[in-house]
Design a protein around this motif. Sequence first.
Motif, PDB file in Angstrom:
ATOM      1  N   ILE A 194       0.678  -1.170   0.018  1.00 30.54           N
ATOM      2  CA  ILE A 194      -0.244   0.150   0.062  1.00 30.54           C
ATOM      3  C   ILE A 194       1.120   1.132  -0.033  1.00 30.54           C
ATOM      4  CG2 ILE A 194      -1.827   1.277   1.188  1.00 30.54           C
ATOM      5  CD1 ILE A 194      -2.834  -1.509   2.361  1.00 30.54           C
ATOM      6  N   THR A 195       0.546   2.229  -1.016  1.00 25.08           N
ATOM      7  CA  THR A 195       1.365   3.369  -1.180  1.00 25.08           C
ATOM      8  C   THR A 195       0.560   4.432  -0.046  1.00 25.08           C
ATOM      9  OG1 THR A 195       1.675   3.028  -3.236  1.00 25.08           O
ATOM     10  CG2 THR A 195       2.062   5.088  -2.515  1.00 25.08           C
ATOM     11  N   SER A 196       1.531   5.287   0.727  1.00 22.35           N
ATOM     12  CA  SER A 196       1.021   6.278   1.504  1.00 22.35           C
ATOM     13  C   SER A 196       1.549   7.784   1.209  1.00 22.35           C
ATOM     14  CB  SER A 196       1.175   5.939   3.067  1.00 22.35           C
ATOM     15  OG  SER A 196       0.725   4.799   3.390  1.00 22.35           O
ATOM     16  N   ILE A 197       0.684   8.661   1.312  1.00 15.36           N
ATOM     17  CA  ILE A 197       1.314  10.153   1.266  1.00 15.36           C
ATOM     18  C   ILE A 197       1.064  10.570   2.601  1.00 15.36           C
ATOM     19  CG2 ILE A 197       1.225  12.377   0.063  1.00 15.36           C
ATOM     20  CD1 ILE A 197       0.362  11.071  -2.498  1.00 15.36           C
ATOM     21  N   ILE A 198       2.011  11.151   3.255  1.00 14.44           N
ATOM     22  CA  ILE A 198       1.714  11.727   4.510  1.00 14.44           C
ATOM     23  C   ILE A 198       2.266  13.197   4.641  1.00 14.44           C
ATOM     24  CG2 ILE A 198       3.949  10.676   5.326  1.00 14.44           C
ATOM     25  CD1 ILE A 198       2.694  10.596   8.274  1.00 14.44           C
ATOM     26  N   ILE A 199       1.317  13.951   5.118  1.00 12.22           N
ATOM     27  CA  ILE A 199       1.445  15.540   5.307  1.00 12.22           C
ATOM     28  C   ILE A 199       1.617  15.555   6.990  1.00 12.22           C
ATOM     29  CG2 ILE A 199       0.576  17.793   5.200  1.00 12.22           C
ATOM     30  CD1 ILE A 199      -1.261  17.011   2.948  1.00 12.22           C
ATOM     31  N   THR A 200       2.778  16.149   7.381  1.00 10.85           N
ATOM     32  CA  THR A 200       3.217  16.369   8.771  1.00 10.85           C
ATOM     33  C   THR A 200       4.293  17.532   8.842  1.00 10.85           C
ATOM     34  OG1 THR A 200       3.823  15.147  10.782  1.00 10.85           O
ATOM     35  CG2 THR A 200       4.803  14.478   8.733  1.00 10.85           C
ATOM     36  N   HIS A 201       3.937  18.183   9.887  1.00 10.15           N
ATOM     37  CA  HIS A 201       4.889  19.024  10.631  1.00 10.15           C
ATOM     38  C   HIS A 201       6.152  18.389  11.521  1.00 10.15           C
ATOM     39  CE1 HIS A 201       3.192  22.263   8.507  1.00 10.15           C
ATOM     40  NE2 HIS A 201       1.992  22.318   9.034  1.00 10.15           N
ATOM     41  N   LYS A 202       5.803  17.373  11.684  1.00 10.64           N
ATOM     42  CA  LYS A 202       6.655  16.542  12.654  1.00 10.64           C
ATOM     43  C   LYS A 202       7.814  15.925  11.897  1.00 10.64           C
ATOM     44  CE  LYS A 202       3.126  15.869  16.282  1.00 10.64           C
ATOM     45  NZ  LYS A 202       2.205  14.800  17.045  1.00 10.64           N
ATOM     46  N   LEU A 203       8.867  16.551  11.756  1.00  5.99           N
ATOM     47  CA  LEU A 203       9.965  16.177  10.990  1.00  5.99           C
ATOM     48  C   LEU A 203      10.774  15.085  11.329  1.00  5.99           C
ATOM     49  CD1 LEU A 203      11.530  19.634  10.008  1.00  5.99           C
ATOM     50  CD2 LEU A 203       9.711  18.417   8.900  1.00  5.99           C
ATOM     51  N   ASN A 204      10.624  14.876  12.727  1.00  2.23           N
ATOM     52  CA  ASN A 204      11.242  13.447  13.330  1.00  2.23           C
ATOM     53  C   ASN A 204      10.594  12.251  12.820  1.00  2.23           C
ATOM     54  OD1 ASN A 204       9.224  14.257  15.061  1.00  2.23           O
ATOM     55  ND2 ASN A 204       9.663  12.983  16.511  1.00  2.23           N
ATOM     56  N   GLU A 205       9.067  12.642  12.590  1.00  2.00           N
ATOM     57  CA  GLU A 205       8.392  11.390  12.027  1.00  2.00           C
ATOM     58  C   GLU A 205       8.483  11.072  10.516  1.00  2.00           C
ATOM     59  OE1 GLU A 205       4.657  12.106  15.057  1.00  2.00           O
ATOM     60  OE2 GLU A 205       4.387  12.384  12.958  1.00  2.00           O
ATOM     61  N   VAL A 206       8.805  12.337   9.628  1.00  2.00           N
ATOM     62  CA  VAL A 206       9.036  12.350   8.431  1.00  2.00           C
ATOM     63  C   VAL A 206      10.417  11.475   8.285  1.00  2.00           C
ATOM     64  CG1 VAL A 206      10.157  13.588   6.477  1.00  2.00           C
ATOM     65  CG2 VAL A 206       8.055  14.287   7.738  1.00  2.00           C
ATOM     66  N   ARG A 207      11.375  11.679   9.048  1.00  2.00           N
ATOM     67  CA  ARG A 207      12.574  10.965   8.672  1.00  2.00           C
ATOM     68  C   ARG A 207      12.597   9.506   9.200  1.00  2.00           C
ATOM     69  NH1 ARG A 207      16.859  12.540  11.861  1.00  2.00           N
ATOM     70  NH2 ARG A 207      18.228  11.863  10.224  1.00  2.00           N
ATOM     71  N   LYS A 208      11.612   9.215  10.078  1.00  4.70           N
ATOM     72  CA  LYS A 208      11.407   7.833  10.518  1.00  4.70           C
ATOM     73  C   LYS A 208      10.921   6.861   9.552  1.00  4.70           C
ATOM     74  CE  LYS A 208       9.285   5.077  14.108  1.00  4.70           C
ATOM     75  NZ  LYS A 208       8.452   4.931  15.256  1.00  4.70           N
ATOM     76  N   VAL A 209       9.885   7.590   8.599  1.00  3.25           N
ATOM     77  CA  VAL A 209       9.091   6.512   7.853  1.00  3.25           C
ATOM     78  C   VAL A 209       9.437   6.836   6.558  1.00  3.25           C
ATOM     79  CG1 VAL A 209       7.372   5.983   9.779  1.00  3.25           C
ATOM     80  CG2 VAL A 209       6.967   7.973   8.025  1.00  3.25           C
ATOM     81  N   ALA A 210       9.591   8.068   5.922  1.00  3.37           N
ATOM     82  CA  ALA A 210       9.540   8.369   4.652  1.00  3.37           C
ATOM     83  C   ALA A 210      10.481   7.672   3.630  1.00  3.37           C
ATOM     84  CB  ALA A 210       9.584   9.890   4.430  1.00  3.37           C
ATOM     85  N   ASP A 211      10.320   7.457   2.439  1.00 10.73           N
ATOM     86  CA  ASP A 211      11.154   6.845   1.350  1.00 10.73           C
ATOM     87  C   ASP A 211      11.520   8.190   0.463  1.00 10.73           C
ATOM     88  OD1 ASP A 211      10.927   3.975   1.930  1.00 10.73           O
ATOM     89  OD2 ASP A 211       8.974   4.364   1.481  1.00 10.73           O
ATOM     90  N   GLN A 212      10.684   8.927   0.204  1.00 11.37           N
ATOM     91  CA  GLN A 212      10.848  10.384  -0.545  1.00 11.37           C
ATOM     92  C   GLN A 212      10.282  11.308   0.191  1.00 11.37           C
ATOM     93  OE1 GLN A 212      11.758  10.403  -4.914  1.00 11.37           O
ATOM     94  NE2 GLN A 212      10.092   8.953  -4.936  1.00 11.37           N
ATOM     95  N   ILE A 213      10.629  12.606   0.272  1.00 10.53           N
ATOM     96  CA  ILE A 213      10.137  13.751   0.800  1.00 10.53           C
ATOM     97  C   ILE A 213      10.096  14.904  -0.340  1.00 10.53           C
ATOM     98  CG2 ILE A 213      10.182  15.629   2.546  1.00 10.53           C
ATOM     99  CD1 ILE A 213      12.371  13.405   3.971  1.00 10.53           C
TER     100      ILE A 213
END
Length: 511
Positions: A194-213
């Motif tokens: 399953i593909t996910s697009i996540i919008i968030t301001h919590k950059l620690n969470e972005v770095r934890k899960v994102a493949d691309q930003i």
Amino acid sequence: MENTILEMRNITKTFPGVKALADVNLKVRKGEIHALVGENGAGKSTLMKVLSGVYPAGSYDGDIVYDGEVRNFKVIKDSEEIGIIIIHQELALVPQLSIAENIFLGNEIASKGVISWEQTFSRTKKLLAMVGLKESPSTLVTDIGVGKQQLAEIAKALSKSVKLLILDEPTASLNETDSDALLNLLIEFRKQGITSIIITHKLNEVRKVADQITVLRDGMTVKTLDCHAEEVSEDVIIRNMVGRDLEDRYPPRSVPIGETVLEVKNWNAFHHQHRERQVLHDINVHVKRGEVVGIAGLMGAGRTEFAMSLFGKSYGHRISGEAYMDGKPVDVSTVRKAIDAGLAYVTEDRKHLGLVLADTILHNTTLANLPGVSSAGVINDIKEIKVATDYRSKLRIRSHGIYQETVNLSGGNQQKVVLSKWLFSDPEVLILDEPTRGIDVGAKYEIYSIINQLAADGKGVLMISSEMPELLGTCDRIYVMNEGRIVAELSKEEASQESIMRAIMRSGENK
């Protein structure tokens, strides 16, 4: 190309007087978690509303290519039918319906117009197991916390055979435990393709899960960062978001601490619905002039309940206790009396409790202090316009004017309007409840600067936040709450994430 599930090409979206998106490009690979970041007003939510059909084809320029085909979604149902599901920041659940009823609302399992409740509850159990929710399908949504409601929304998405899941600020209202659980769920979905697009301001969470930003700024694509091809630090993300280095997340403050301005003694309150349940137990706090005092605690600790019950008994019943301003007892039994006593409360729920969304920046700014722009009960239009214009400039509210409706502002700019409203009431003590929730790092810095200025002006600030680094970076002293009680008081030197959590855990063991 065969690995790309979504490509948005040269998307341009214009509202009256504002170009929200200008030739935005976004490419998302199958089975990845793709983060969309940017300052408030950068166009992130607008782009996802274009993608999901909230803004229909014809209301924007550009192409949406999904699974290799150009798509023209007229309504949300069109995108849902091919597996694109969006979960908005404001959850679309009906509180008085059960979890099962919410999951299949509008998508009922029925035969000849008759709902099969046996199949509905059976499928709901399987969906809840997939997202790790142990509640019964018959549980009312109003009886579960925000974190579990978020999981129920995801279960609803799974019921529609989701292929591309879009989450807009999914962890904004969650504590760290619930946030981690949700992020781990996205990682599990990734394993399932399953593909996910996540919008968030919590950059620690972005770095934890994102493949691309992908970073948006001022309605334009700035850059797409591949987290597997390079080391992507928070500083790199911030530099692309704001167009400059942000050397310090928290502006420095050196303010002399004065005398006690607010003191609350033996404050108690009972639940507003379950009227025999006591939610606050003998709360004692004080705030000095020039001091920023934090209240830390897990979700459900009673922090918001305390703030609202103190501010005009806006929450609860059978409220007892004493409040003092500058050593003198004050009556805070109604909102008007609390304001007159020198209190102001910036709610955590700006959309429902903080603003009249259908009204303008102009009218929202002066709402809490109409006498300040009136004479003999008649509003002075020129004075009101001047006040709203001054605060729009001072707080750097991004809009095309003071006559713009607040519903059309980004979350960060809406928060600044709420702050404007209460700053214009000229309080002695400002209570801030999650003041930076859902706000980007640049706007956070501006709000911290406003807090510092209030302290420098000799005001007292009482700040509730679920982000411990924020409390540690801004507060002079921190109270720790757990289960409706103050369980610790920590100086700036004593306070750390470890000492706060230790106080919470120790209080739970001592019960």
